[in-house]
Write an enzyme that holds these catalytic residues in place. Sequence first.
Site, short mmCIF file in Angstrom:
data_model
loop_
_atom_site.label_atom_id
_atom_site.label_comp_id
_atom_site.label_asym_id
_atom_site.label_seq_id
_atom_site.Cartn_x
_atom_site.Cartn_y
_atom_site.Cartn_z
N GLU A 23 -3.75 -4.98 -2.36
CA GLU A 23 -4.54 -6.23 -2.41
C GLU A 23 -5.85 -5.58 -1.07
O GLU A 23 -5.69 -4.59 -0.63
CB GLU A 23 -3.94 -6.67 -1.05
N PHE A 24 -6.84 -6.40 -0.90
CA PHE A 24 -7.73 -6.46 -0.48
C PHE A 24 -8.15 -7.89 0.77
O PHE A 24 -10.01 -7.57 1.06
CB PHE A 24 -9.53 -5.79 -1.55
N GLY A 33 -17.73 -2.08 18.24
CA GLY A 33 -16.94 -2.81 18.98
C GLY A 33 -16.08 -1.64 19.74
O GLY A 33 -16.08 -0.31 20.28
N CYS A 59 -3.33 -2.80 8.41
CA CYS A 59 -4.08 -2.65 7.37
C CYS A 59 -5.13 -0.20 8.04
O CYS A 59 -4.55 0.87 7.51
CB CYS A 59 -5.23 -2.90 6.35
N THR A 84 1.00 -0.87 0.18
CA THR A 84 0.01 0.20 0.05
C THR A 84 0.55 1.97 0.21
O THR A 84 1.28 1.79 1.10
CB THR A 84 -1.36 -0.35 1.43
C1 UDX Z 1 -8.35 -5.19 6.43
C2 UDX Z 1 -9.83 -4.72 4.56
O1 UDX Z 1 -10.37 -5.56 5.63
C3 UDX Z 1 -8.62 -5.60 3.59
O2 UDX Z 1 -9.71 -5.83 2.79
C4 UDX Z 1 -7.17 -5.38 3.39
O3 UDX Z 1 -6.71 -5.36 1.99
C5 UDX Z 1 -6.72 -5.08 4.95
O4 UDX Z 1 -7.37 -3.86 5.86
P1 UDX Z 1 -8.02 -6.41 7.98
O5 UDX Z 1 -7.16 -5.72 8.50
O6 UDX Z 1 -7.33 -7.81 7.66
O7 UDX Z 1 -7.93 -6.39 6.76
O8 UDX Z 1 -8.99 -6.67 9.09
P2 UDX Z 1 -10.62 -6.37 8.82
O9 UDX Z 1 -11.03 -8.33 8.83
O10 UDX Z 1 -11.41 -5.62 7.47
O11 UDX Z 1 -11.20 -5.50 10.31
C6 UDX Z 1 -10.48 -5.04 10.84
C7 UDX Z 1 -10.43 -4.71 11.65
O12 UDX Z 1 -11.80 -3.92 12.37
C8 UDX Z 1 -10.04 -5.25 13.12
O13 UDX Z 1 -10.39 -4.32 13.84
C9 UDX Z 1 -11.89 -5.64 13.35
O14 UDX Z 1 -12.62 -5.49 14.35
C10 UDX Z 1 -13.09 -4.41 12.78
N1 UDX Z 1 -14.48 -4.80 12.10
C11 UDX Z 1 -14.64 -4.77 11.34
C12 UDX Z 1 -15.16 -3.94 13.79
O15 UDX Z 1 -15.10 -3.45 14.75
N2 UDX Z 1 -16.29 -4.30 13.19
C13 UDX Z 1 -16.66 -4.94 11.92
O16 UDX Z 1 -18.01 -4.61 11.84
C14 UDX Z 1 -15.88 -5.30 10.91
#
Ligand code: UDX
Length: 436
Positions: free
Chosen positions: A150-151, A252, A259, A122
């Site tokens: 990447e996503f 939460g 990320c 990124t």
């Molecule tokens: C994220 C993006 O989803 C992904 O597309 C990108 O490439 C990298 O960043 P990631 O960091 O692995 O991925 O985690 P993700 O599952 O998206 O959750 C991120 C944070 O948000 C976590 O701390 C999770 O607990 C929090 N979260 C997620 C919430 O508090 N509420 C939600 O509804 C969803």
Amino acid sequence: MLEKRRVAVFGAGYIGLVTGACFASLGHDVVVRDIQRERIDILQNGGVPIHEDGLAELIAENADRLTFTLDAEEAVRESDVVYVCVDTPPTPSGDADLSRIWQVIGTLREARHLAAVVVKSTVPVGTGARVRAAMDRGGLQHVGYASNPEFTAEGHAVHDFMHPDRVVIGADDPETAKLVAQLHEGVDGPVVTMDVASAEMVKLAANALLATKISFANEIATICEATGADVEHVVHAVGLDHRLGPHYMKPGVGWGGSCFPKDSRALRAMASNSGYSFQMLSSVIEVNDLQPRRAVQRLKDELDGVLADRTIALLGIAFKPGTDDVREAPSTILASRLLAEGAAVRCWDPLAPPLETAPWSVATRYATPLEAMTGADAVIIVTEWPELREVAWEKAAAAMARPLIFDGRNLLDAQQMGSLGFTYMSVGRRTVRGTA
Ligand code: UDX
């Protein structure tokens, strides 16, 4: 028919390893290069240095098409395409530190045989143009350049890579776009092509909007607490509107990980550097900073305004379930705030590695949630590990000095916890007081 390529992936972290293993599973020959000897040693000996669902199996299944090396020149010499998956941590000014990307580009001086260089890390918008210029100056004018953000989300990154909502390819010439699209042949998702700068921006905008949705849900949760509404009912019904969708609306103790925090700050810094104040994103970040602090304050109020000399159990350290990643986890803020208030902190997590730095160096780690809760004045659910649904909560109620739960992920059934005698606090819902 698959056009088989030889791909050198730079960076054996969460992104590089998943990218390398997935390309190998698609039939390409892949060499993954990292600068950390320990990491490469583990990989060369058949191990996997990180926890990512399905990754170890994928690496083992494709061992004949996947090698690991410390030697950058060797990796490049044998490859058609270089994939850059190195980390880009923030600098003190909030810009992304691109030094690791430049190190990779620096090793390509003799690599006139390459077909393309692709950046997956990124990066701020404009990075691709700078890399392109550097490649041109280095005699690599004929080598294509692409951005392929990447996503994938940690914990299901392999699945996300193979079944993406979209593969975004930013390239300034159609041949390079085609080459990167061909590399993804077999991946179950649409390919979207555009210019390099736009592809770089897609990544930052997507993460910022996901973070915005969560912070919005957290703001609504706070208002629910003040007004007596139940945020779980609210976000469920709001999410049924197909224009809004149910995703990333779970309230939460805040978002963390490698990320969202980094990318939202990087996008804000990028805007600020051009003199633009991205106020909405600043609010999104501020709401997230407040979430764990508000949780501690609410718990403190419940404990008669005193946290000093209380024992608090934190269940979950990883930033989300299914990963061992603790980067920017809300648990760290919670633990550190509780310690600052004079509380003793006990903790449990099924995957997080042993942590030697503060606040974890001061917290006591236990092997099971029940052990962590024994004798505690309160427990905070920080990460929604599925194991926590299986805990013998009636035993926990008896083992705790005071049966008080702050469910920071709204994981448990409020009424059931109340019937077990707990005072059950959660995010955006009324506190249920034990009836047992
Ligand atoms: C994220 C993006 O989803 C992904 O597309 C990108 O490439 C990298 O960043 P990631 O960091 O692995 O991925 O985690 P993700 O599952 O998206 O959750 C991120 C944070 O948000 C976590 O701390 C999770 O607990 C929090 N979260 C997620 C919430 O508090 N509420 C939600 O509804 C969803």
